[in-house]
Scaffold this motif. Structure first.
Motif, PDB file in Angstrom:
ATOM      1  N   ALA A   1      10.554  -7.229   5.311  1.00 46.20           N
ATOM      2  CA  ALA A   1       9.437  -7.860   5.932  1.00 46.20           C
ATOM      3  C   ALA A   1      10.093  -8.842   6.702  1.00 46.20           C
ATOM      4  O   ALA A   1      11.094  -9.917   6.159  1.00 46.20           O
ATOM      5  N   PHE A   2       9.919  -9.222   7.926  1.00 44.11           N
ATOM      6  CA  PHE A   2      10.595 -10.123   8.889  1.00 44.11           C
ATOM      7  C   PHE A   2       9.509 -10.843   9.699  1.00 44.11           C
ATOM      8  O   PHE A   2       8.503 -10.292  10.000  1.00 44.11           O
ATOM      9  N   LEU A   3       9.719 -12.207   9.855  1.00 44.39           N
ATOM     10  CA  LEU A   3       8.702 -12.748  11.128  1.00 44.39           C
ATOM     11  C   LEU A   3       9.391 -12.848  12.177  1.00 44.39           C
ATOM     12  O   LEU A   3      10.731 -13.496  12.314  1.00 44.39           O
ATOM     13  N   LYS A   4       8.855 -12.685  13.367  1.00 44.62           N
ATOM     14  CA  LYS A   4       9.307 -12.498  14.726  1.00 44.62           C
ATOM     15  C   LYS A   4       8.716 -13.688  15.331  1.00 44.62           C
ATOM     16  O   LYS A   4       7.522 -14.079  15.606  1.00 44.62           O
TER      17      LYS A   4
ATOM     18  N   VAL B   1      15.813 -18.209  10.249  1.00 40.72           N
ATOM     19  CA  VAL B   1      15.338 -19.300   9.204  1.00 40.72           C
ATOM     20  C   VAL B   1      14.711 -18.303   8.170  1.00 40.72           C
ATOM     21  O   VAL B   1      13.624 -17.836   8.371  1.00 40.72           O
ATOM     22  N   ASP B   2      15.393 -18.085   6.998  1.00 37.02           N
ATOM     23  CA  ASP B   2      14.833 -17.111   5.930  1.00 37.02           C
ATOM     24  C   ASP B   2      14.490 -15.813   6.513  1.00 37.02           C
ATOM     25  O   ASP B   2      15.315 -15.362   7.103  1.00 37.02           O
ATOM     26  N   LYS B   3      13.117 -15.457   6.582  1.00 37.91           N
ATOM     27  CA  LYS B   3      12.776 -14.029   7.089  1.00 37.91           C
ATOM     28  C   LYS B   3      12.548 -14.051   8.696  1.00 37.91           C
ATOM     29  O   LYS B   3      12.030 -13.267   9.227  1.00 37.91           O
ATOM     30  N   LEU B   4      12.305 -15.579   9.041  1.00 42.64           N
ATOM     31  CA  LEU B   4      11.942 -15.564  10.571  1.00 42.64           C
ATOM     32  C   LEU B   4      13.346 -15.458  11.336  1.00 42.64           C
ATOM     33  O   LEU B   4      14.352 -15.987  11.277  1.00 42.64           O
TER      34      LEU B   4
ATOM     35  N   TYR C   1      14.058 -15.759  15.529  1.00 46.00           N
ATOM     36  CA  TYR C   1      13.758 -16.098  16.958  1.00 46.00           C
ATOM     37  C   TYR C   1      14.988 -16.577  17.524  1.00 46.00           C
ATOM     38  O   TYR C   1      16.067 -16.357  17.072  1.00 46.00           O
TER      39      TYR C   1
ATOM     40  N   PHE D   1       7.947 -18.168   4.885  1.00 51.66           N
ATOM     41  CA  PHE D   1       8.959 -17.761   5.566  1.00 51.66           C
ATOM     42  C   PHE D   1       9.926 -16.586   4.715  1.00 51.66           C
ATOM     43  O   PHE D   1      10.877 -16.006   5.266  1.00 51.66           O
ATOM     44  N   SER D   2       9.443 -16.351   3.477  1.00 51.48           N
ATOM     45  CA  SER D   2      10.041 -15.239   2.986  1.00 51.48           C
ATOM     46  C   SER D   2       9.422 -14.087   3.256  1.00 51.48           C
ATOM     47  O   SER D   2       9.706 -12.776   2.774  1.00 51.48           O
ATOM     48  N   GLY D   3       8.306 -13.962   4.334  1.00 53.66           N
ATOM     49  CA  GLY D   3       7.835 -12.688   4.718  1.00 53.66           C
ATOM     50  C   GLY D   3       6.602 -12.155   4.024  1.00 53.66           C
ATOM     51  O   GLY D   3       6.186 -10.996   4.200  1.00 53.66           O
TER      52      GLY D   3
ATOM     53  N   LYS E   1       3.484 -11.351   5.600  1.00 54.35           N
ATOM     54  CA  LYS E   1       3.658 -10.420   6.715  1.00 54.35           C
ATOM     55  C   LYS E   1       3.447  -8.864   6.027  1.00 54.35           C
ATOM     56  O   LYS E   1       2.799  -8.454   6.554  1.00 54.35           O
ATOM     57  N   GLU E   2       3.827  -8.985   4.735  1.00 61.45           N
ATOM     58  CA  GLU E   2       3.889  -7.621   4.062  1.00 61.45           C
ATOM     59  C   GLU E   2       2.538  -7.257   3.689  1.00 61.45           C
ATOM     60  O   GLU E   2       2.127  -6.149   3.338  1.00 61.45           O
TER      61      GLU E   2
ATOM     62  N   GLY F   1       5.544 -19.120  16.492  1.00 62.85           N
ATOM     63  CA  GLY F   1       5.540 -17.934  17.661  1.00 62.85           C
ATOM     64  C   GLY F   1       5.381 -16.589  16.719  1.00 62.85           C
ATOM     65  O   GLY F   1       5.324 -15.651  17.560  1.00 62.85           O
ATOM     66  N   GLU F   2       4.817 -16.623  15.729  1.00 65.39           N
ATOM     67  CA  GLU F   2       4.635 -15.190  14.975  1.00 65.39           C
ATOM     68  C   GLU F   2       3.039 -14.904  15.196  1.00 65.39           C
ATOM     69  O   GLU F   2       2.097 -15.145  14.661  1.00 65.39           O
TER      70      GLU F   2
END
Lengths: 321, 993
Positions: A50-53, A75-78, A80, B844-846, B849-850, B966-967
């Motif tokens: 998983a990643f954050l966009k 930044v971690d999974k983010l 940009y 932040f570790s997602g 999101k998952e 911005g996510e």
């Protein structure tokens, strides 16, 4: 990242300049050139994870694309994209300097080098007398007593609305109208966000406000006075008297020269594409003083080269430590 | 029936409320405004170097009052309003029922007249709702902002919780530029260990030119608080203090198992000791077996009563109703007990048929907004029959809507008997004629303790309805013996002091760092905590100085050598003690504690005079009778090995028997040669000096004085033959082989040899000299510890912790090394309702999101649920997996904090996230009915609702955070989560709105 400079360099100056830039580049360690992207470039991500966009990215047909030119940051999974040399990108809490372009209903519009005009509400401004009360229609009519078009103001970014418009506010008395000084505009990316953006250079008697939007204010130092609660009638008198004293007092020549010197230092740094911080500015000013460079000569080619060399030396020294 | 029972409280002479005239005119910053004041104290705190503005004639005096009241104001109310008219801050400290709201509503009326904004903050959402309703009726231009609802945020008067006020201050809301008056209700909440810090933050950060109204329960240090406000905001702050109660109180005791009431404190605040003793004598002690099992946890008599007999609580309520002391509030300290007690009232019916109808009408119209399924919830359907009989229950486990219905019914007088927990004692004016404390002990996390006088004052404040009752009645149900002093301090003690409960949080640090003016150190410097610490310094320094003078005034000749000698004696004593401890450890000495063995006792005078410093101890001889194991009341001694238990030995010896003032017998062994009676005393092992090898031949009958006298004679015979009493040799006879024993003995011998080198020991008056030196040494130690206290308080409080926490933020990438807030930090800034670091790291570790929306919601429940459920099932696998991820993240965060020297217990931090309601919340997000999820999680309905509401708050904060990075997809997902949980009874609107 070498910038083209339109300056009439002599041959030796050119060689010296290029050598300084070369040394600067060899010192900079951020050599991950693959991190910089242009619009529609694919940003490599691990799709199984998983990643954050974040900002400046968009997912199109399972691929992460850049929507702006800049550098990919993680930044971690983010993921940009940080833009370079673009317009100002506001964040909540930024200190900005701007120019009033319109007095509208209950609000001022402020030019900030952002995609939209910033909005400074009447209710987000402190009352001139410092009283705490709701704004009335009379206050609305008197808005021009506070700011008129072309005034330079300083404020803090309060919020970014859903539609992307920018709300400003003045948190304390030190925000507000800026007078007796120069407004300089540099590229926003040259300003790094730091703990303090208000600076008082005591030796010169100068206030320096480095706005995050790349607008830099250099002006005569003013004491932030604590507002005192004054009765309404007295208040009117005060307004008159203060406006009359305003015209009388004038900035001494020395201060005006200092303003120009700092202003030119900022210009030089901006031309060279160096990050503008208060330390670098004062160092540049000191350099010009020690080399006896006149204010006007500061924007000449020789001083540019000097500054570049000086900066290269400074960074080398810093690196050594 | 007791004889001192209340006979005619109602008819007894009508006495005026206790009106006190107090005056303070000590330091120069204090000034008495009104000398004629009756019933309240008025005082002003000025900031340093304060120049009072010239009294302007145009201001205040000729203006008509902003609000007229239909009744005559009490003196403290008019004093406070006078301050408001002068435009100065005021702190009003008075009992709950005294009528502080008058001051608040005057401040609101004044601000509205001046076209200024006014903010009213209260500590509890429910209270905000009620206040909103009251103010809305009166002023109309009123808005409400709590975590749950926002109504008309543009109104001039805003009612909000203190947390909302703080976040508005951090965000720089425009309201903060328009607010002239901020009213802090129940400001004594500041001492709350978890939330109290919010008050300090918002008071420190309040706009410079605003004025304050603080409403607080009676606090003894109101002046200190006002001094702090005056210092921080550089404005004068008035204090209006009164401990006047509009209706005086009578305090009774109802002993368990007894049948009557005993007046203990009358309305003139006089404590009747005789009556209190009588009440204790009437106490029927609970069965010993019961006692052991229950361990004071629940009062057996209270809960069950003996078979076929009415329980105490039933008897008491019956008595109250018969004497027309209703309405009555019965306070207990747990939700379960509250319910159980109410169940015992099943046979009682207190309402007439008319009243029953009105109860039903109000009830049905109130729950009309619920869905049919929710109406069938057991809690809803079960409570109506009880309510109809005029009995109510009020605690935080109730559905919020039921709580409100019950409040309304109580105010309407349709509930005569309300079982409530402590929470009912704060907030809106809901008085009863009588207040009953079903227990005098309260469980505070790890042990049962007596109620504090502050708690007692707060709860008893509900007794006595102004204008209706002549006096309020408090009844204390006592089920165990209680010292009169304890009772006195509880019933008549002073209110709890207002002390700072300041602590740091990451959210606070980040918000402070983010704004240009903000500086966490500045906040610390201005905190009430620092203020209180600073204030203590001059006092400490004074103490130090006095002690130092005392020490220096003691002159001793040859101090150096005397001191060496003194140290040597100390060493000698401690070595001897070590040896004795080894020899007389139960392991070695138990086999030798035989009856009739002669024994040497230490009878050095311990209490009173300072210990003597000769090497010789005073000793006496006696004969052992038997030894006993000491039983600790609570401990399960049986599990312990016999060696570890404590023992006492019964010894027949010569004792001095005296009687002290209270008539208690005091028995003290005295040296053998002195006069005294032969008595058997019980002494601890540590008092035995040595055992003799001689075992006397003494008849077994000790009852006769002569027999005892004879026994002691034999001992003295033995001593005359063998002056040393033929002691048992530890090594040879007692077979002590431990190496530590041998080394200690050797060292002791060495020390003994050293004594001879000291000539000073032979000097006359050596004992006196040593005593003086000893006192001097003690003084030095005291000075040292005081100096340490001064040092720690002059330094900025929390300085080290601040450094450590900043280190954590840097290491986790929330701020840069220059203290500039980075992206992660900006996210954590937004999260104030849950553990910000763990939540941000998870984001932040997602993980969010998952996860699916329902799983996400379920995961968030771990952040708001802190209770451990005994029978909670393990959540299903996919939820458990998420929970494990959460635990890993939490552990990482905690370990990072530990590395950075933040004081934290990693395991307890990790386990503070509870998965117990994950399944229930998952089902709720899936769309289950509330009764269905209640079957999954066996918890109180109200607790579950509170948790889900809190989650919604967290979700809203996460939405803002997702937006700032911005996510957009995550943002949409969180929005969806909100819409999934925000429905039905959980988010049913408050009846007060």
């Amino acid at each position: 990242m070498m910038r083209k400079i339109q300056l009439p360099f002599t041959q030796t100056q050119k060689v010296r300049y290029e050598r300084a830039i070369e040394r600067l580049q060899s010192l900079s360690s951020t050599a991950n050139s693959d991190a910089s992207v242009i619009v529609t470039d694919t940003i490599p991500v691990n799709h199984e994870d998983a990643f954050l966009k974040g900002h400046g990215t968009s997912e199109v047909e399972g691929e992460l694309l850049a929507t702006v030119c800049g550098v990919v940051e993680r930044v971690d999974k983010l993921v940009y994209v940080r833009t370079l040399r673009a317009r100002y990108k506001p964040e909540v809490g930024d200190i900005v300097v701007g120019r009033i372009i319109e007095v509208a209903q209950k609000r001022w519009r402020v030019e900030l080098n952002f995609t939209q005009d910033g909005v400074l509400m009447l209710s987000s401004m402190n009352m001139p007398d410092g009283s705490q009360r709701r704004r009335t229609s009379v206050d609305e009519l008197n808005m021009r007593n506070i700011f008129v078009e072309h005034d330079v103001v300083c404020a803090e970014v309060r919020s970014i609305q859903h539609d992307g418009s920018l709300q400003l506010h003045a948190r304390s008395q030190k925000y507000g109208k800026l007078e007796k000084g120069q407004l300089l505009k540099v590229d926003p990316y040259l300003v790094k966000r730091s703990k303090h953006h208000f600076h008082y250079i005591e030796s010169l008697g100068i206030d320096l406000i480095i706005g995050c939007n790349g607008f830099i204010w250099v002006g005569e130092h003013v004491e932030v006075r604590d507002p005192v609660m004054i009765d309404d009638q007295k208040d009117d008198e005060m307004m008159i008297s203060s406006s009359s004293t305003k015209e009388q007092s004038h900035t001494p020549l020395e201060t005006r020269q200092n303003i120009c010197r700092i202003g030119n230092a900022v210009r030089v740094l901006s031309n060279l594409g160096f990050t503008v911080t208060v330390e670098v500015i004062t160092e540049t000013v000191n350099l010009s003083n020690s080399k006896n460079v006149g204010i006007y000569d500061m924007i000449g080619s020789e001083f540019h080269v000097l500054v570049a060399e000086n900066e290269a030396e400074r960074r080398r020294q810093k690196r050594k430590k | 029936m007791g004889s001192v029972k209340r006979k005619s409280a109602e008819e007894s002479s009508d006495c005026a409320p206790p009106q006190k005239l107090q005056r303070e005119d000590d330091d120069d910053s204090t000034q008495i405004i009104n000398e004629e004041l009756v019933g309240c104290v008025h005082d002003v705190s000025f900031p340093e170097n304060y120049v009072p503005p010239a009294p302007s004639s145009s201001n205040g005096d000729n203006k008509p009052p902003a609000k007229e009241f239909p009744f005559a104001l009490d003196s403290f109310q008019s004093e406070a309003i006078k301050c408001l008219d002068n435009g100065e801050s005021v702190m009003v400290s008075a009992h709950t029922s005294a009528g502080k709201t008058v001051v608040a509503s005057y401040a609101i009326a004044m601000s509205l007249r001046e076209n200024q904004r006014v903010i009213y903050t209260s500590p509890i959402k429910a209270l905000s709702n009620q206040k909103y309703r009251d103010f809305k009726e009166e002023f109309s231009d009123v808005g409400l902002m709590t975590g749950d609802v926002t109504i008309d945020p543009n109104a001039s008067c805003l009612v909000m919780t203190t947390e909302i006020l703080r976040s508005m201050q951090y965000k720089g809301s425009e309201v903060m530029r328009e607010v002239a008056w901020i009213i802090f209700d129940e400001v004594h909440y500041m001492r709350d260990s978890e939330r109290g810090v919010v008050w300090e933050e918002s008071i420190v950060m309040a706009p410079k030119n605003s004025r304050f109204v603080f409403l607080s329960a009676t606090v003894p240090n109101a002046k200190e608080f006002a001094d702090w406000v005056a210092k921080v905001h550089k404005q004068p702050c008035h204090i209006v203090y009164t401990d006047y109660r509009p209706t005086p109180l009578q305090h009774y005791v109802f002993p368990a198992g007894g049948s009557g009431l005993y007046l203990v404190v009358d309305e003139k605040a006089k404590f009747h000791e005789d009556s209190f003793q009588k009440s204790l004598n009437a106490l029927v002690p609970a069965n010993d077996a019961d006692k052991k099992r229950g361990n004071g946890k629940s009062q057996k008599g209270l809960m069950l009563g003996k078979l076929g007999e009415e329980s105490d609580i039933f008897k008491l309520v019956k008595m109250i109703i018969q004497r027309q002391y209703d309405p009555v509030i019965l306070f207990s300290f747990s939700k379960k007990e509250c319910e159980a007690l109410a169940m015992q009232m099943s046979k009682m019916d207190l309402n007439s048929d008319d009243e029953k109808d009105s109860v039903e009408t109000i009830f049905t119209s109130a729950i009309d907004m619920l869905s049919d399924d929710d109406k069938k919830l057991p809690q809803v359907s079960n409570i109506l029959p009880i309510l109809k009989r005029g009995i109510g229950v009020h605690h935080s486990g109730l559905l919020p809507i039921l709580k409100e219905v019950i409040e309304i019914l109580f105010q309407e007088g349709l509930i005569k008997c309300l079982f409530a927990t402590e929470t009912f004692s704060i907030g809106l004016n809901m008085p009863a004629k009588t207040v009953v404390f079903t227990n005098v002990r309260k469980f505070d996390g790890d042990k049962f303790r007596w109620l504090s006088s502050g708690e007692y004052i707060q709860m008893s404040g509900r007794a006595g309805r102004r204008g209706i009752d002549k006096r309020g009645i408090c009844i204390l149900m006592v089920d165990e013996k209680m010292e009169p002093a304890v009772a006195k301090s509880m019933l008549k003690g002073s209110a709890d002091a207002l002390n700072s409960a300041f602590h740091l949080s990451y959210n606070m640090l980040l918000n402070q760092l983010r704004s240009e003016d903000g500086d966490p150190e500045n906040l610390l410097r201005n905190s009430f905590f620092q203020f209180q610490a600073d204030r203590a310094i001059p006092d400490l320094e004074k103490q130090i100085k006095a002690l130092q003078e005392e020490r220096d005034s003691m002159v001793i000749e040859e101090e150096e050598s005397l001191k060496n000698y003194y140290n040597l004696i100390l060493q000698y004593k401690s070595l001897k003690k070590d040896i004795r401890e080894i020899v007389f450890s139960p392991k070695y000495c138990l086999p030798f504690l035989l009856p009739n063995r002669a024994v040497c006792l230490d009878c050095t005078n311990e209490d009173g005079e300072p210990q003597s410093f000769s090497i010789e101890d005073q000793e006496t001889w006696g004969v052992i009778m038997k030894f006993n194991k000491v039983k600790n009341l609570s401990e399960d001694d049986d599990n312990k090995r016999p060696e570890d238990a404590n023992y006492t030995v019964d010894v027949l010896t010569r004792c001095l028997v005296s009687r002290d003032g209270a008539g208690k017998k005091k028995i003290k062994p005295v040296p053998f040669k002195e006069r005294g009676e032969p008595v058997v005393v019980s002494v601890p092992l540590s008092q035995i000096k040595s055992l003799s090898s001689a075992i006397m031949n003494i008849p077994k009958d000790y009852l006769q004085l002569e027999a005892r006298e004879n026994a002691l004679k034999k001992v003295s015979e033995l001593l005359s033959r063998h002056p040393d009493g033929i002691p048992l040799d530890p090594e040879v006879d007692m077979k002590i082989r431990s190496s530590s024993y041998k080394t200690t003995v050797r060292r002791l011998e060495a020390v003994e040899n050293l004594f001879e080198k000291y000539k000073i020991a032979k000097s006359p008056l050596i004992g006196e000299k040593l005593k003086v030196l000893h006192m001097k040494e003690e003084l030095t130690a005291k000075i040292k510890s005081l100096k340490k206290a001064v040092r720690s308080s002059t330094a900025l409080a929390f300085k080290d912790e601040l450094k450590a926490r900043k280190r954590v933020l840097r290491r986790l990438g929330y701020i840069t090394s220059d203290g500039v807030v980075e992206l992660k930090g900006k996210v954590a800034c937004e999260i104030s309702s849950a553990e910000e670091l763990t939540l941000t790291e998870l984001m932040f570790s997602g993980v969010f999101k998952e996860a699916k929306v329902e799983e996400l919601v379920s995961l968030l429940s771990c952040f708001v649920w802190r209770e451990r459920l005994p029978d909670a099932a393990k959540p299903r696998e996919e939820l458990d997996l998420l929970f494990i991820q959460l635990q890993d993240t939490a552990r990482r965060v905690a370990e990072c904090q530990l590395d950075c020297k933040v004081d934290i217990d990693v395991e307890s931090f990790v386990h503070s996230f509870r998965p117990d309601i994950m399944e229930a919340v998952y089902a709720w997000a899936k769309g289950s009915k509330f009764y269905e999820i209640m079957e999954i999680a066996r918890v109180f309905e109200g607790s579950l609702i509170r948790a889900i509401r809190r989650m919604e708050e967290v979700l809203q904060q996460l939405i803002v955070a997702a937006k700032s990075i911005g996510e957009t997809q995550l943002e949409a997902k969180l929005e969806e989560a909100v819409s999934k949980i925000k429905r039905d009874i959980v988010f049913a609107a408050s009846l007060y709105l």
